[in-house]
Enzyme design. Structure first.
Site, mmCIF file in Angstrom:
data_model
loop_
_atom_site.group_PDB
_atom_site.id
_atom_site.type_symbol
_atom_site.label_atom_id
_atom_site.label_comp_id
_atom_site.label_asym_id
_atom_site.label_seq_id
_atom_site.Cartn_x
_atom_site.Cartn_y
_atom_site.Cartn_z
ATOM 1 N N HIS A 155 -7.934 -4.833 -1.186
ATOM 2 C CA HIS A 155 -6.551 -4.199 -1.106
ATOM 3 C C HIS A 155 -5.974 -4.851 0.261
ATOM 4 O O HIS A 155 -4.889 -4.815 0.403
ATOM 5 C CB HIS A 155 -6.937 -2.601 -0.892
ATOM 6 C CG HIS A 155 -5.511 -1.903 -0.470
ATOM 7 N ND1 HIS A 155 -4.746 -1.650 -1.386
ATOM 8 C CD2 HIS A 155 -5.088 -1.352 0.640
ATOM 9 C CE1 HIS A 155 -3.728 -1.081 -1.007
ATOM 10 N NE2 HIS A 155 -3.928 -0.899 0.273
ATOM 11 N N ASP A 200 -8.567 -5.699 -5.857
ATOM 12 C CA ASP A 200 -7.929 -4.470 -5.218
ATOM 13 C C ASP A 200 -8.938 -3.251 -5.728
ATOM 14 O O ASP A 200 -8.649 -2.907 -6.835
ATOM 15 C CB ASP A 200 -6.538 -4.185 -5.389
ATOM 16 C CG ASP A 200 -6.124 -3.171 -4.382
ATOM 17 O OD1 ASP A 200 -6.713 -2.120 -3.856
ATOM 18 O OD2 ASP A 200 -4.938 -3.121 -4.196
ATOM 19 N N SER A 218 0.674 -1.264 0.034
ATOM 20 C CA SER A 218 0.022 -0.162 -0.059
ATOM 21 C C SER A 218 1.006 1.357 0.177
ATOM 22 O O SER A 218 1.766 1.537 -1.062
ATOM 23 C CB SER A 218 -0.975 0.224 1.196
ATOM 24 O OG SER A 218 -1.980 0.952 1.185
#
Length: 371
Positions: A348, A315, A152
């Protein structure tokens, strides 16, 4: 604590020379909080840097106390015999600049005033965060890292490391990340900022001596949580289940997904600072690997380390096509780049959950390079 990094303690180093931000602002001293796992070998050639995500911390593995129930955020990946094997590697995770977990940030005391910085703190970019991490690595006497890895916003730092300090690492492992976030992601971050700054208790960032803007911060975190999952994940986890029979025809009842968001939103306010959230979201929004370097291809051209790019099929926040774009450029430039798109319904958050798949990919990547 079997197969754990064990009891670990945060460490701190204060750099008392001027720290210049990308914005041009300067602080006279900056403190960096970090943790280490394993032992640094004699020639200091076995170090790996782990970069944490948006609201993470330096506590990546192990426990702070023997009675602690929850280990560090990537404990399944760091420890004896694990992916980042602490019997082989010296693993470092530093709290990034602007955070509220030990490294200097808006909730820290400004030595010139004796009060917390609040929103007088300089906006810290991802490049600034990496610059402070580089100071830490130099402080530890490490000339080259085996790898820089993270997911991330941690993956953004990984990419920035590769472009800014291309000879400082053998490999890069950016996971579930991007070279620049999408307008949709900026839109969600905008809602988060708006909810904090419109909370009357925010008081233009000067709330440390009074009531904290818990409602604004909780709502901001709720908006973020929506982007961390996927449609299949929401369906599997909650469906359309209602939390109780009462309240269906008024506003006193909630769907289970609503309760989930409310619980996690307000739980977040117990340990995170509202101003810090504004700053880290800003850093994510303005990050663009190509900034000041021409095109994205020009920026990627700077990267020399072998790179393992990992994306997640579901995601919503950083879709796989963003990783594919970097991969295609790397392959066109003849770089040693490898891309894997993990098939997962977790969205995610898969970079914090798909440990078996990540373990397999990273072990193979390291083994192919004799690392």
């Amino acid at each position: 604590m079997e197969n754990s990094a064990g009891i670990v303690k945060p460490q701190y180093v204060t750099f008392r020379d001027d720290f210049s931000f990308e914005s041009g602002r300067v602080l006279s001293s900056v403190t960096c909080c970090y943790e280490t796992y394993g032992k640094l070998n004699i020639d200091k050639s076995n170090a790996i840097l782990i970069c944490h995500a948006l609201t993470g911390s330096a506590h990546a593995a192990g426990f702070h106390r023997a009675d602690e129930q929850k280990p560090g955020w990537w404990d399944s990946m760091i420890g004896p015999g694990k992916t980042f094997d602490t019997e082989k590697y010296f693993v470092i995770c530093s709290n990034f600049l602007g955070s509220c977990f030990g490294t200097t940030g808006p909730s820290s005391i400004d030595p010139s005033t004796g009060k917390r910085y609040g929103i007088s703190f300089p906006v810290a970019s991802v490049k600034d965060m990496v610059k402070l991490q580089k100071r830490l690595i130099d402080h530890l006497g490490i000339e080259q890292l085996v790898a820089v890895a993270g997911g991330s916003m941690g993956g953004m730092q990984v990419l920035e490391w590769g472009a800014t300090f291309p000879d400082m690492m053998k490999t890069l492992i950016p996971i579930a990340t991007t070279h620049a976030i999408t307008p949709m992601a900026i839109a969600f971050n905008s809602i988060a900022r708006f909810s904090i700054t419109k909370d009357p208790r925010w008081n233009k960032g000067d709330y440390y001596e009074g009531e904290f803007p818990v409602d604004g911060l909780a709502i901001a975190r709720m908006a973020g949580h929506i982007t961390y999952l996927s449609d299949p994940a929401f369906n599997d986890k909650f469906g359309r289940r209602y939390s109780a029979f009462e309240g269906f025809y008024d506003f006193n009842g909630f769907f289970e997904v609503e309760n989930y968001l409310r619980y996690n939103g307000y739980k977040f306010t117990e340990f995170f600072d509202a101003n810090t959230y504004l700053y880290v979201l800003k850093a994510m929004d303005i990050f663009d690997l190509s900034y000041g370097r021409g095109s994205l291809a020009d920026a990627v051209e700077l990267i020399r380390a072998d790179t393992l790019l990992v994306s997640v099929s579901s995601d919503f926040l950083f879709p796989p096509y963003l990783t594919e774009e970097i991969y295609d450029i790397m392959k066109h430039q003849g770089k040693k780049a490898f891309w894997y798109n993990i098939q997962s319904n977790y969205g995610h958050d898969a970079f914090l959950l798909e440990f078996e798949e990540l373990d397999r990919l990273i072990r193979e990547f390291f083994a192919d390079r004799g690392l």
